[in-house]
Design a protein around this motif. Structure first.
Motif, PDB file in Angstrom:
ATOM      1  N   ASP A  74       0.796  -1.256   0.031  1.00 16.18           N
ATOM      2  CA  ASP A  74       0.085  -0.015   0.056  1.00 16.18           C
ATOM      3  C   ASP A  74       0.940   1.198   0.111  1.00 16.18           C
ATOM      4  O   ASP A  74       0.288   2.289  -0.123  1.00 16.18           O
ATOM      5  CB  ASP A  74      -0.753  -0.075   1.198  1.00 16.18           C
ATOM      6  CG  ASP A  74      -2.004  -1.181   1.131  1.00 16.18           C
ATOM      7  OD1 ASP A  74      -2.693  -1.247   0.079  1.00 16.18           O
ATOM      8  OD2 ASP A  74      -2.041  -1.812   2.050  1.00 16.18           O
ATOM      9  N   HIS A  75       2.245   1.194   0.062  1.00 18.32           N
ATOM     10  CA  HIS A  75       2.942   2.295   0.149  1.00 18.32           C
ATOM     11  C   HIS A  75       3.077   3.104  -1.213  1.00 18.32           C
ATOM     12  O   HIS A  75       3.129   2.404  -2.167  1.00 18.32           O
ATOM     13  CB  HIS A  75       4.262   2.083   0.556  1.00 18.32           C
ATOM     14  CG  HIS A  75       5.374   2.985   0.953  1.00 18.32           C
ATOM     15  ND1 HIS A  75       5.843   4.071   0.194  1.00 18.32           N
ATOM     16  CD2 HIS A  75       6.000   3.303   2.158  1.00 18.32           C
ATOM     17  CE1 HIS A  75       6.559   4.954   0.652  1.00 18.32           C
ATOM     18  NE2 HIS A  75       6.551   4.294   2.031  1.00 18.32           N
ATOM     19  N   PRO A  76       2.905   4.269  -1.182  1.00 18.44           N
ATOM     20  CA  PRO A  76       2.688   5.193  -2.347  1.00 18.44           C
ATOM     21  C   PRO A  76       3.955   4.887  -3.220  1.00 18.44           C
ATOM     22  O   PRO A  76       4.023   5.275  -4.452  1.00 18.44           O
ATOM     23  CB  PRO A  76       2.372   6.657  -2.034  1.00 18.44           C
ATOM     24  CG  PRO A  76       2.843   6.587  -0.775  1.00 18.44           C
ATOM     25  CD  PRO A  76       2.735   5.033   0.133  1.00 18.44           C
ATOM     26  N   ASP A  77       5.020   4.863  -2.702  1.00 19.36           N
ATOM     27  CA  ASP A  77       6.302   4.538  -3.331  1.00 19.36           C
ATOM     28  C   ASP A  77       6.340   3.302  -4.006  1.00 19.36           C
ATOM     29  O   ASP A  77       7.530   3.040  -4.914  1.00 19.36           O
ATOM     30  CB  ASP A  77       7.840   5.016  -2.682  1.00 19.36           C
ATOM     31  CG  ASP A  77       7.739   6.871  -2.320  1.00 19.36           C
ATOM     32  OD1 ASP A  77       6.645   7.423  -2.613  1.00 19.36           O
ATOM     33  OD2 ASP A  77       8.885   7.094  -1.925  1.00 19.36           O
ATOM     34  N   THR A  83      -3.164   4.206   1.607  1.00 22.40           N
ATOM     35  CA  THR A  83      -4.102   3.748   2.512  1.00 22.40           C
ATOM     36  C   THR A  83      -4.490   2.298   2.572  1.00 22.40           C
ATOM     37  O   THR A  83      -4.454   1.567   1.406  1.00 22.40           O
ATOM     38  CB  THR A  83      -5.441   4.365   2.027  1.00 22.40           C
ATOM     39  OG1 THR A  83      -5.505   5.975   1.849  1.00 22.40           O
ATOM     40  CG2 THR A  83      -6.564   3.890   2.977  1.00 22.40           C
ATOM     41  N   ASP A  84      -4.029   1.846   3.747  1.00 23.89           N
ATOM     42  CA  ASP A  84      -4.248   0.109   3.908  1.00 23.89           C
ATOM     43  C   ASP A  84      -5.616  -0.221   3.526  1.00 23.89           C
ATOM     44  O   ASP A  84      -6.612   0.339   3.862  1.00 23.89           O
ATOM     45  CB  ASP A  84      -4.034  -0.217   5.492  1.00 23.89           C
ATOM     46  CG  ASP A  84      -2.515  -0.034   5.814  1.00 23.89           C
ATOM     47  OD1 ASP A  84      -1.812   0.108   4.807  1.00 23.89           O
ATOM     48  OD2 ASP A  84      -2.257  -0.085   6.897  1.00 23.89           O
ATOM     49  N   GLY A  85      -5.624  -1.163   2.557  1.00 24.24           N
ATOM     50  CA  GLY A  85      -6.995  -1.843   2.429  1.00 24.24           C
ATOM     51  C   GLY A  85      -7.331  -1.324   1.063  1.00 24.24           C
ATOM     52  O   GLY A  85      -8.222  -1.840   0.252  1.00 24.24           O
ATOM     53  N   ASP A  86      -6.851  -0.346   0.231  1.00 20.21           N
ATOM     54  CA  ASP A  86      -7.043  -0.026  -1.000  1.00 20.21           C
ATOM     55  C   ASP A  86      -6.764  -1.027  -2.215  1.00 20.21           C
ATOM     56  O   ASP A  86      -7.400  -0.941  -2.945  1.00 20.21           O
ATOM     57  CB  ASP A  86      -6.509   1.356  -1.297  1.00 20.21           C
ATOM     58  CG  ASP A  86      -7.272   2.624  -0.696  1.00 20.21           C
ATOM     59  OD1 ASP A  86      -8.200   2.411   0.062  1.00 20.21           O
ATOM     60  OD2 ASP A  86      -6.722   3.658  -0.980  1.00 20.21           O
ATOM     61  N   THR A 132      10.146  -3.617   3.715  1.00 17.26           N
ATOM     62  CA  THR A 132       9.422  -2.440   2.826  1.00 17.26           C
ATOM     63  C   THR A 132      10.705  -1.534   2.817  1.00 17.26           C
ATOM     64  O   THR A 132      10.845  -1.008   1.308  1.00 17.26           O
ATOM     65  CB  THR A 132       8.406  -1.683   3.640  1.00 17.26           C
ATOM     66  OG1 THR A 132       7.185  -2.642   3.720  1.00 17.26           O
ATOM     67  CG2 THR A 132       7.919  -0.842   2.830  1.00 17.26           C
ATOM     68  N   HIS A 133      11.611  -1.471   3.484  1.00 15.91           N
ATOM     69  CA  HIS A 133      12.597  -0.371   3.718  1.00 15.91           C
ATOM     70  C   HIS A 133      13.629  -1.004   2.458  1.00 15.91           C
ATOM     71  O   HIS A 133      14.077  -0.245   1.763  1.00 15.91           O
ATOM     72  CB  HIS A 133      13.371  -0.386   4.838  1.00 15.91           C
ATOM     73  CG  HIS A 133      14.635   0.068   4.837  1.00 15.91           C
ATOM     74  ND1 HIS A 133      15.035   1.513   4.856  1.00 15.91           N
ATOM     75  CD2 HIS A 133      15.934  -0.349   4.887  1.00 15.91           C
ATOM     76  CE1 HIS A 133      16.159   1.682   4.945  1.00 15.91           C
ATOM     77  NE2 HIS A 133      16.954   0.623   5.198  1.00 15.91           N
ATOM     78  N   VAL A 134      13.948  -2.309   2.487  1.00 19.55           N
ATOM     79  CA  VAL A 134      14.926  -2.831   1.419  1.00 19.55           C
ATOM     80  C   VAL A 134      14.153  -2.689   0.016  1.00 19.55           C
ATOM     81  O   VAL A 134      14.824  -2.504  -0.709  1.00 19.55           O
ATOM     82  CB  VAL A 134      14.819  -4.365   1.625  1.00 19.55           C
ATOM     83  CG1 VAL A 134      15.769  -5.226   0.597  1.00 19.55           C
ATOM     84  CG2 VAL A 134      15.845  -4.515   3.012  1.00 19.55           C
ATOM     85  N   ALA A 135      12.773  -3.126  -0.120  1.00 20.13           N
ATOM     86  CA  ALA A 135      12.259  -2.940  -1.181  1.00 20.13           C
ATOM     87  C   ALA A 135      12.249  -1.440  -1.988  1.00 20.13           C
ATOM     88  O   ALA A 135      12.618  -1.133  -3.062  1.00 20.13           O
ATOM     89  CB  ALA A 135      10.657  -3.276  -1.393  1.00 20.13           C
ATOM     90  N   GLY A 136      12.131  -0.408  -0.983  1.00 18.70           N
ATOM     91  CA  GLY A 136      12.280   0.906  -1.505  1.00 18.70           C
ATOM     92  C   GLY A 136      13.706   1.297  -1.853  1.00 18.70           C
ATOM     93  O   GLY A 136      13.949   1.865  -2.891  1.00 18.70           O
ATOM     94  N   ILE A 137      14.501   0.675  -1.242  1.00 14.77           N
ATOM     95  CA  ILE A 137      15.891   0.812  -1.825  1.00 14.77           C
ATOM     96  C   ILE A 137      16.210   0.343  -3.275  1.00 14.77           C
ATOM     97  O   ILE A 137      16.753   0.725  -3.995  1.00 14.77           O
ATOM     98  CB  ILE A 137      17.211   0.053  -0.961  1.00 14.77           C
ATOM     99  CG1 ILE A 137      17.197   0.809   0.237  1.00 14.77           C
ATOM    100  CG2 ILE A 137      18.448   0.029  -1.499  1.00 14.77           C
ATOM    101  CD1 ILE A 137      17.958   0.306   1.436  1.00 14.77           C
ATOM    102  N   VAL A 138      15.682  -0.921  -3.385  1.00 10.86           N
ATOM    103  CA  VAL A 138      15.693  -1.271  -4.726  1.00 10.86           C
ATOM    104  C   VAL A 138      14.931  -0.665  -5.704  1.00 10.86           C
ATOM    105  O   VAL A 138      15.535  -0.493  -6.885  1.00 10.86           O
ATOM    106  CB  VAL A 138      14.984  -2.935  -4.509  1.00 10.86           C
ATOM    107  CG1 VAL A 138      14.947  -3.685  -5.944  1.00 10.86           C
ATOM    108  CG2 VAL A 138      16.096  -3.756  -3.563  1.00 10.86           C
ATOM    109  N   GLY A 139      13.566  -0.555  -5.498  1.00  8.75           N
ATOM    110  CA  GLY A 139      12.817  -0.101  -6.693  1.00  8.75           C
ATOM    111  C   GLY A 139      11.795   1.039  -6.215  1.00  8.75           C
ATOM    112  O   GLY A 139      10.681   1.172  -6.834  1.00  8.75           O
TER     113      GLY A 139
END
Length: 219
Positions: A74-77, A83-86, A132-139
């Motif tokens: 759900d993270h916008p990046d 928003t959780d659940g969208d 999530t932190h790691v995924a953000g670094i990646v992409g």
């Protein structure tokens, strides 16, 4: 199999047994805050900006498996709305994955919340933060720019909301990531037995590499 060292040695000597290895607990990485990501210089420091601007590489067409605490899709990046659940899993960015353990799982026998019984399900959402932190670094693609903002992810959740996992579950995640067609597998887990070449997770990593998968392990 639960066995002491003498029993384990006995089992190893039985006909048909190739080897016996202990299943080891692996502590969860420390959670990371998404409020102040330190990515503003990392892309340039690693040379990824050259790959992006001069070579035109963005990760398009590449699938990256994150074996970790899951991914907050759900993270916008990471393709969500914030928003959780969208969104429901899978999404356009997080296209594959599995929760091997459930929220309450904890393989640390010294923890008050010790619960070594996995409760797997099909939703690898992150309740801890590190994956999530790691995924953000990646992409990441948004307020923060990751190394390869157009990759798609596989989320392989091997930790509960707190505590440890074990090496058997990590092995299961490696096998599933390959079966799901991941091009890259990332394990930012920081445990020493990944580098022991005869240990099953090390053997599995080598097999994935031989089969064309890039395996990245923090050990």
């Amino acid at each position: 199999v639960e066995a002491g060292s003498e029993e384990a040695s006995l089992y190893a000597s039985l006909e048909g047994v190739a080897a016996v290895f202990p299943v080891l607990a692996v502590a969860a990485p420390e959670p990371e805050s998404s409020l102040s990501p330190e990515m503003f210089t990392a892309v340039a420091m690693t040379g990824a900006d050259i790959a992006q601007s001069e070579l035109g590489l963005s990760g398009e067409g590449v699938k990256v498996a994150i074996i970790d605490t899951g991914i907050d899709y759900d993270h916008p990046d990471l393709g969500g709305t914030g928003t959780d659940g969208d969104l429901s899993f899978p999404t356009d960015r997080v296209v594959a994955g599995w929760d091997f353990v459930g929220d309450a799982y904890n393989a640390d026998p010294n923890s008050p919340s010790y619960n070594p019984v996995p409760a797997p399900d099909a939703d690898p959402d992150d309740c801890q933060g590190h994956g999530t932190h790691v995924a953000g670094i990646v992409g990441a693609d948004g307020e923060v720019d990751g190394v390869a903002p157009n990759v798609q992810f596989g989320a392989y959740r091997v930790f509960g909301c707190e505590g440890s996992t074990d090496t058997q579950i990590i092995l299961d995640a490696l096998e599933r990531a390959e079966a799901d067609g991941m091009d890259v597998v990332n394990m930012s887990l920081g445990y020493a037995f990944m580098t022991w070449p005869d240990y099953p997770t090390g053997v599995a990593s080598n097999i994935l590499v031989d089969n064309g998968v890039v395996v990245v392990g923090s050990a």
